[in-house]
Design a protein around this motif. Structure first.
Motif, PDB file in Angstrom:
ATOM      1  N   MET A 109       0.822  -1.201   0.000  1.00  0.00           N
ATOM      2  CA  MET A 109       0.000   0.000   0.000  1.00  0.00           C
ATOM      3  C   MET A 109       0.866   1.264   0.000  1.00  0.00           C
ATOM      4  SD  MET A 109      -3.041   1.311  -0.066  1.00  0.00           S
ATOM      5  CE  MET A 109      -4.100  -0.065   0.361  1.00  0.00           C
ATOM      6  N   GLN A 110       1.895   1.275   0.851  1.00  0.00           N
ATOM      7  CA  GLN A 110       2.779   2.423   0.916  1.00  0.00           C
ATOM      8  C   GLN A 110       3.513   2.625  -0.405  1.00  0.00           C
ATOM      9  OE1 GLN A 110       1.393   3.912   3.870  1.00  0.00           O
ATOM     10  NE2 GLN A 110       3.429   4.774   3.610  1.00  0.00           N
ATOM     11  N   LEU A 111       3.894   1.496  -1.044  1.00  0.00           N
ATOM     12  CA  LEU A 111       4.583   1.568  -2.331  1.00  0.00           C
ATOM     13  C   LEU A 111       3.670   2.168  -3.388  1.00  0.00           C
ATOM     14  CD1 LEU A 111       7.068   0.954  -4.040  1.00  0.00           C
ATOM     15  CD2 LEU A 111       6.146  -1.347  -4.443  1.00  0.00           C
ATOM     16  N   GLU A 112       2.398   1.783  -3.369  1.00  0.00           N
ATOM     17  CA  GLU A 112       1.442   2.323  -4.335  1.00  0.00           C
ATOM     18  C   GLU A 112       1.254   3.822  -4.135  1.00  0.00           C
ATOM     19  OE1 GLU A 112      -2.153   0.155  -3.948  1.00  0.00           O
ATOM     20  OE2 GLU A 112      -1.327  -1.711  -4.751  1.00  0.00           O
ATOM     21  N   LYS A 113       1.203   4.256  -2.875  1.00  0.00           N
ATOM     22  CA  LYS A 113       1.054   5.681  -2.593  1.00  0.00           C
ATOM     23  C   LYS A 113       2.279   6.456  -3.069  1.00  0.00           C
ATOM     24  CE  LYS A 113      -2.007   5.270   1.433  1.00  0.00           C
ATOM     25  NZ  LYS A 113      -2.146   5.540   2.897  1.00  0.00           N
ATOM     26  N   LYS A 114       3.457   5.874  -2.845  1.00  0.00           N
ATOM     27  CA  LYS A 114       4.690   6.536  -3.270  1.00  0.00           C
ATOM     28  C   LYS A 114       4.737   6.658  -4.784  1.00  0.00           C
ATOM     29  CE  LYS A 114       9.733   6.254  -2.987  1.00  0.00           C
ATOM     30  NZ  LYS A 114      10.895   5.485  -2.456  1.00  0.00           N
ATOM     31  N   GLN A 115       4.354   5.594  -5.481  1.00  0.00           N
ATOM     32  CA  GLN A 115       4.352   5.613  -6.944  1.00  0.00           C
ATOM     33  C   GLN A 115       3.345   6.636  -7.474  1.00  0.00           C
ATOM     34  OE1 GLN A 115       3.583   1.455  -7.784  1.00  0.00           O
ATOM     35  NE2 GLN A 115       5.769   0.967  -7.942  1.00  0.00           N
ATOM     36  N   ALA A 116       2.192   6.717  -6.828  1.00  0.00           N
ATOM     37  CA  ALA A 116       1.180   7.688  -7.249  1.00  0.00           C
ATOM     38  C   ALA A 116       1.688   9.111  -7.036  1.00  0.00           C
ATOM     39  CB  ALA A 116      -0.115   7.464  -6.470  1.00  0.00           C
ATOM     40  N   PHE A 117       2.350   9.340  -5.896  1.00  0.00           N
ATOM     41  CA  PHE A 117       2.901  10.668  -5.620  1.00  0.00           C
ATOM     42  C   PHE A 117       3.963  11.039  -6.651  1.00  0.00           C
ATOM     43  CE2 PHE A 117       6.095  13.446  -3.742  1.00  0.00           C
ATOM     44  CZ  PHE A 117       5.316  14.492  -3.261  1.00  0.00           C
ATOM     45  N   LEU A 118       4.850  10.103  -6.973  1.00  0.00           N
ATOM     46  CA  LEU A 118       5.917  10.368  -7.934  1.00  0.00           C
ATOM     47  C   LEU A 118       5.358  10.624  -9.331  1.00  0.00           C
ATOM     48  CD1 LEU A 118       8.622   7.774  -6.801  1.00  0.00           C
ATOM     49  CD2 LEU A 118       8.607  10.253  -6.444  1.00  0.00           C
ATOM     50  N   LYS A 119       4.286   9.925  -9.681  1.00  0.00           N
ATOM     51  CA  LYS A 119       3.657  10.162 -10.985  1.00  0.00           C
ATOM     52  C   LYS A 119       3.059  11.566 -11.028  1.00  0.00           C
ATOM     53  CE  LYS A 119       0.391   8.358 -14.369  1.00  0.00           C
ATOM     54  NZ  LYS A 119      -0.077   9.706 -14.737  1.00  0.00           N
ATOM     55  N   GLY A 120       2.386  11.960  -9.938  1.00  0.00           N
ATOM     56  CA  GLY A 120       1.843  13.311  -9.877  1.00  0.00           C
ATOM     57  C   GLY A 120       2.942  14.352  -9.929  1.00  0.00           C
ATOM     58  N   LEU A 121       4.044  14.082  -9.228  1.00  0.00           N
ATOM     59  CA  LEU A 121       5.180  15.006  -9.227  1.00  0.00           C
ATOM     60  C   LEU A 121       5.737  15.173 -10.639  1.00  0.00           C
ATOM     61  CD1 LEU A 121       7.051  16.667  -7.352  1.00  0.00           C
ATOM     62  CD2 LEU A 121       8.518  14.646  -7.223  1.00  0.00           C
ATOM     63  N   LYS A 122       5.852  14.081 -11.356  1.00  0.00           N
ATOM     64  CA  LYS A 122       6.350  14.127 -12.736  1.00  0.00           C
ATOM     65  C   LYS A 122       5.405  14.929 -13.625  1.00  0.00           C
ATOM     66  CE  LYS A 122       7.556  11.129 -16.633  1.00  0.00           C
ATOM     67  NZ  LYS A 122       7.641   9.712 -17.113  1.00  0.00           N
ATOM     68  N   GLY A 179       3.496  17.269 -12.715  1.00  0.00           N
ATOM     69  CA  GLY A 179       3.430  18.661 -12.291  1.00  0.00           C
ATOM     70  C   GLY A 179       4.653  19.485 -12.640  1.00  0.00           C
ATOM     71  N   ILE A 180       5.754  18.831 -13.017  1.00  0.00           N
ATOM     72  CA  ILE A 180       6.984  19.571 -13.320  1.00  0.00           C
ATOM     73  C   ILE A 180       6.816  20.547 -14.480  1.00  0.00           C
ATOM     74  CG2 ILE A 180       9.350  19.301 -14.191  1.00  0.00           C
ATOM     75  CD1 ILE A 180       9.627  16.875 -12.375  1.00  0.00           C
ATOM     76  N   PRO A 181       6.177  20.168 -15.602  1.00  0.00           N
ATOM     77  CA  PRO A 181       5.974  21.152 -16.680  1.00  0.00           C
ATOM     78  C   PRO A 181       5.161  22.362 -16.222  1.00  0.00           C
ATOM     79  CG  PRO A 181       5.593  18.922 -17.489  1.00  0.00           C
ATOM     80  CD  PRO A 181       5.709  18.824 -16.003  1.00  0.00           C
ATOM     81  N   ILE A 182       4.187  22.144 -15.349  1.00  0.00           N
ATOM     82  CA  ILE A 182       3.402  23.261 -14.820  1.00  0.00           C
ATOM     83  C   ILE A 182       4.307  24.161 -13.992  1.00  0.00           C
ATOM     84  CG2 ILE A 182       1.419  23.917 -13.400  1.00  0.00           C
ATOM     85  CD1 ILE A 182       0.209  21.186 -13.952  1.00  0.00           C
ATOM     86  N   CYS A 183       5.154  23.549 -13.187  1.00  0.00           N
ATOM     87  CA  CYS A 183       6.092  24.293 -12.343  1.00  0.00           C
ATOM     88  C   CYS A 183       6.984  25.201 -13.182  1.00  0.00           C
ATOM     89  CB  CYS A 183       6.948  23.317 -11.539  1.00  0.00           C
ATOM     90  SG  CYS A 183       8.347  24.052 -10.674  1.00  0.00           S
ATOM     91  N   LEU A 184       7.506  24.674 -14.280  1.00  0.00           N
ATOM     92  CA  LEU A 184       8.400  25.454 -15.137  1.00  0.00           C
ATOM     93  C   LEU A 184       7.661  26.644 -15.757  1.00  0.00           C
ATOM     94  CD1 LEU A 184      10.328  22.545 -16.913  1.00  0.00           C
ATOM     95  CD2 LEU A 184      11.082  23.964 -14.988  1.00  0.00           C
ATOM     96  N   GLY A 235       1.222  15.059  -5.248  1.00  0.00           N
ATOM     97  CA  GLY A 235       2.407  15.155  -6.095  1.00  0.00           C
ATOM     98  C   GLY A 235       2.215  16.134  -7.235  1.00  0.00           C
ATOM     99  N   LEU A 236       1.014  16.142  -7.815  1.00  0.00           N
ATOM    100  CA  LEU A 236       0.715  17.045  -8.929  1.00  0.00           C
ATOM    101  C   LEU A 236       0.769  18.502  -8.492  1.00  0.00           C
ATOM    102  CD1 LEU A 236      -0.245  17.363 -11.874  1.00  0.00           C
ATOM    103  CD2 LEU A 236      -2.589  17.156 -11.041  1.00  0.00           C
ATOM    104  N   ILE A 237       0.358  18.787  -7.266  1.00  0.00           N
ATOM    105  CA  ILE A 237       0.315  20.155  -6.759  1.00  0.00           C
ATOM    106  C   ILE A 237       1.664  20.606  -6.211  1.00  0.00           C
ATOM    107  CG2 ILE A 237      -0.689  21.588  -4.919  1.00  0.00           C
ATOM    108  CD1 ILE A 237      -3.273  19.903  -5.282  1.00  0.00           C
ATOM    109  N   PHE A 238       2.456  19.680  -5.722  1.00  0.00           N
ATOM    110  CA  PHE A 238       3.698  19.999  -5.005  1.00  0.00           C
ATOM    111  C   PHE A 238       4.641  20.884  -5.828  1.00  0.00           C
ATOM    112  CE2 PHE A 238       8.047  19.211  -3.635  1.00  0.00           C
ATOM    113  CZ  PHE A 238       7.951  19.334  -2.258  1.00  0.00           C
ATOM    114  N   ALA A 239       5.007  20.433  -7.024  1.00  0.00           N
ATOM    115  CA  ALA A 239       5.973  21.187  -7.836  1.00  0.00           C
ATOM    116  C   ALA A 239       5.432  22.550  -8.278  1.00  0.00           C
ATOM    117  CB  ALA A 239       6.411  20.356  -9.047  1.00  0.00           C
TER     118      ALA A 239
END
Length: 241
Positions: free
Chosen positions: A1-14, A16-21, A133-137
């Motif tokens: 479960m924790q691994l799935e949450k981490k993967q979901a967060f990392l996908k959102g982070l990825k 969100g990076i273009p938005i951040c830029l 993750g999507l909002i973070f960056a």
């Protein structure tokens, strides 16, 4: 479960990076504008970290700097930012039922036009880790751009500061021109608002109305007309050309 949450967060982070830029350049302009009007850098940063509203920030801060009345500032920012309520309601339909009320309230703060556009296109339900993750960056990109603009303005040549000062207008044009070329109701709404703005600007007596109320009147009149004239689901294909 924790691994799935981490993967979901990392996908959102990825995602969100273009938005951040993209946010870096616009928020840099905001920071520069506040610095040139005498606001301390920490106030500029505080505004960005507690608002995250782009157009609403520019309009609200401009009214504050010009001495606008509290009611005028409040109504102007409400009209400009009311779209976020509609976006949040839309995303709520895709939210994971397991998401708690607290998570929904916290994540709703980071819903912007671009975050909404990316989130609504995601297949399946939106989980709290993915949205976080999507909002973070974008959030920290907006804050970093503001801080950089507010602190580096004094180091930039006057010509460059002047050029960067029109960046926000370029961003607005980039937002409205593409849909206006494809969807006629959007173009008509823009024209109505622009014509009304010119009337308020150049007509005696009317040009005494403060900019905040002009924004409110133009936005409500143009949007109200288009909502009545082109209701959703009834605008024919000819209107979209």
């Amino acid at each position: 479960m924790q691994l799935e949450k981490k993967q979901a967060f990392l996908k959102g982070l990825k995602d969100g990076i273009p938005i951040c830029l993209g946010y870096l350049s616009v928020s840099f302009t905001f920071g520069m504008m506040t610095a040139e009007n005498g606001l301390p850098y920490w106030i500029s940063l505080l505004i960005s970290m507690t608002n995250l509203t782009s157009a609403g920030q520019f309009a609200g801060t401009a009214l504050i700097l010009s001495g606008g009345a509290f009611v005028e500032i409040a109504v102007t920012t409400f009209v400009i930012n009311i779209r976020y309520m509609l976006m949040s309601l839309s995303l709520a339909q895709k939210a994971d039922p397991a998401m708690s009320a607290g998570q929904r309230l916290l994540l709703s703060f980071g819903i912007t036009d671009e975050v909404f556009a990316v989130g609504v296109q995601q297949p399946g339900l939106l989980t709290a880790p993915y949205l976080a993750g999507l909002i973070f960056a974008p959030y920290w990109g907006w804050a970093l751009g503001t801080l950089t603009g507010a602190t580096a303005t004094s180091l930039l040549p006057a010509a460059l500061r002047s050029a960067l000062g029109v960046a926000i207008y370029g961003m607005f044009l980039a937002i409205i021109i593409p849909p206006a070329r494809k969807v006629r109701p959007v173009a008509i709404t823009i024209v109505i608002a622009a014509v009304m703005s010119c009337i308020f600007r150049y007509t005696p007596l009317l040009n005494r109305i403060s900019s905040g109320w002009v924004i409110i009147l133009c936005a409500m009149a143009a949007a109200g007309y288009s909502a009545l004239r082109y209701p959703v689901g009834e605008a024919g294909e000819e209107d979209a050309q």
